[in-house]
Design an enzyme around this catalytic site. Sequence first.
Site, PDB file in Angstrom:
ATOM      1  N   GLU A 501      -8.323  37.366  26.579  1.00 47.35           N
ATOM      2  CA  GLU A 501      -9.434  38.278  26.283  1.00 47.35           C
ATOM      3  C   GLU A 501      -8.977  39.515  25.517  1.00 47.35           C
ATOM      4  O   GLU A 501      -9.418  40.633  25.779  1.00 47.35           O
ATOM      5  CB  GLU A 501     -10.177  38.678  27.572  1.00 47.35           C
ATOM      6  CG  GLU A 501     -10.956  37.531  28.190  1.00 47.35           C
ATOM      7  CD  GLU A 501     -11.907  37.975  29.293  1.00 47.35           C
ATOM      8  OE1 GLU A 501     -12.042  39.203  29.499  1.00 47.35           O
ATOM      9  OE2 GLU A 501     -12.502  37.114  29.941  1.00 47.35           O
ATOM     10  N   GLY A 502      -8.091  39.321  24.584  1.00 47.48           N
ATOM     11  CA  GLY A 502      -7.554  40.430  23.791  1.00 47.48           C
ATOM     12  C   GLY A 502      -6.235  40.885  24.349  1.00 47.48           C
ATOM     13  O   GLY A 502      -6.182  41.483  25.423  1.00 47.48           O
TER      14      GLY A 502
END
Length: 822
Positions: A501-502
């Site tokens: 997620e990043g």
Amino acid sequence: MTTYLILSLVGASITCAFLGVRLAIWTSALAAIYLLFAISGEVPILALITIALLLAVILVPLNHLPLRRSLLSEPFLRYYRSMLPRLSETEAAAMETGTVGWEGELFSGKPKWKSLLDRPLLKLTREEQAFLDGPVETLCGMLQQWEITHELADLPPEVWTYLKEQRFFGMIIPKEYGGLGFSALAHRAVLQKVASVSAVAGTTVAVPNSLGPAELLMHYGTQEQKDHYLPKLAVGEEIPCFALTSPTAGSDATSISDHGIICKGTYQGREVLGMRLNFDKRYITLAPVATVVGLAVRLYDPDGLIGDKEDLGISLALMPRDTEGLEIGARHFSLNVPFQNGPVRGKDVFLPLDALIGGKDMAGKGWKMLVEALSVGRGITLPSSSTGGVKMGALATGAYARIRKQFNMPIGRFEGIEEALARIAGRCYQVSALSRMTVTAIDLGEKPAVPSAIAKYHATEMSREVIRDAMDIHGGKGIMLGPKNYLGRAWQGAPIWITVEGANIMTRSLMIFGQGAIRCHPYVLKEMKAARIKSDSESLEAFDKLLFAHAGYTIRNAVRSFLLGLSFGKLAGVPVHRETSRYYRKLSRYSAAFAFTSDIAMLALGGRLKQKERVSARLGDVLSHLYICSAMLARYESQGRPAADQPILAWAFHDSIYKMQVALGGVADNFPNRWLRGMLRFVLFPLGRFEREPGDRLSHKVAQLLLSPSETRERLTQGIYNTPGSGHAISMMEQALPDIIEAEPLERRLLKAQRAGKLDALGWDAQLEQALDQSLISGEEAALLRRTRKLTLDIISVDEFEADILRLGQSDVREIMTSHAA
């Protein structure tokens, strides 16, 4: 009197700047002071004329709009347009997405603390609490870490069935479609509890309820798509995955090479207008078991079949697993945390346009859809799961440090262990408050893009720190894998949550401040929009108004930062609570310092700030810890300011404040411009840098709170799976802890007798019998000592295996690898 006049004008200016009054009021105040001194007749005429001319030169252009615009605003607008950074599609979407909440107050330099404390304390509904006490409790009892991570490399079939039957995959789906329709707070509570037992189960539950088909369909799907998919997703008839990441495009997902061409083709026996897709995706969670695949590709329309634009942009589609040309590959194996994850590929896959989420009208709008969904999902999934893991680590490590003895005393009494225990307790308080405040914002209707990035980054980083300290304290117990090990897989899997997620490095360096600053700043995004207005006159009018409001804001924050630094925050207006008012003062000071430094960085560096990632990262750290401290104070107040919790709050708060000072000092010390470097040091730290890390005495108090049952320890770790009689190692430790604490005086009595020469038999059992014979202990006390001895040995024991159990035959390995290659 001339000196008094000058001092009065300067004092009035400083006061007006500190209070942030409007320019007209500021001008009126200076004019009134000047007239009073002029009327008094005490100031020489020459001095009055000189001062009047200086005031006129400064104030007339500022207050006369046509003159101000022609002399100041118009030239600066030209310069501003030349320095505006070029934004990628990823950055532009991120800046336009989400809402601004409390983080905007922190950026103001003068937070309205009442608005923070007036936020409602949300609670679970009866239905949500019943689900937590019923199905979630049952699920946690079904999860055996060693079976999942070593024996099956998957959840057992009965767990998969239970997840579907109890609609775990439909927590966010509205009830009218057969889902549970839970709040973000309930979503957090479920993930926290499940993740405290098994990261594999936590991930399996999290993904369908986060960034995926259900979330996207609910907000952007056509009614036909909702009616078809959502009821099946709610009951697990369809298992979703979402394919975004490509081998050559990770964090900058808009650069994906996966593409689709608008064309006509045959679908289910009829010719339709559709898209031919080619893609290569990896790291897709749930892909190996998914029955419906969400997909992000860049869509092109070279023949103008649906419009006059060739490059439509990122678009999102849904396709069944049996779609011709779709290939779901074998599994990735992520650091011995074997949740279902694997690649998804497709060559010349043809889908009709109604396979686009939202239909043809949403073609090219996929990235904005993803970012908006992620602004919610990122704030729930990993922060909640990390909170569960951190609370588990705190509870288990505190108990183990009391039970495990070295040199005839609990290891938790050693100062080196205390240091790590204090960090664990402090991080637990920080993470729990952070995740709770972020989901509260979501339930209040916000789409907190910046807080979600803060929560994802810091929750996963703190979780990694906690598992590191927990492993250090457990020693050999933590590194010997097996059914009795409750930490090893968490240690192995920590980098996973840092990456997904990043990636955290990117999140810290680019997102939290680099993109969040523009979104949260009261003027910057508005100025950017004003500068891009096509009409020059309208652009200048809008820009002029914003520019001078921004200038007043910067001056106010410079003065506030300096004066609050001189007064140690005592000039700030804050809520009056004896125990916490000093905390609010510190935050007010650092909020002003942060806002001022941010303006200087953006003004001096302009578009180059994107490349100055260290500056951006440090400013992101300050914003993050301002937010975390606010969350902790909100938690403390909402729980009725329990006095017993104050040491943990103090430790966690001083830890964050010290990190703010380090980060701001890093910006000032390394600022590219030498003159601005000196100015920043002077304004930010007029008396020097006095913040310190939490001290030894405070750390000792905090560490001791983890070593024995108490209301504080219970509040700190509430919400995880810790059911008596469940057979899980941590619940066994918790059950044993009161007896072990009760037995400690008896152990000291026996040790004293041994040192006095009264107990000279060989072996623990023989010495216990001697103590009974000499009436040093009673029969009941002997029974307690025997019971706690057995409990302790069970708790500190580790597993051992025959070699054949651990070794997979080479012929089996070759057969498996050959079949996968084929």
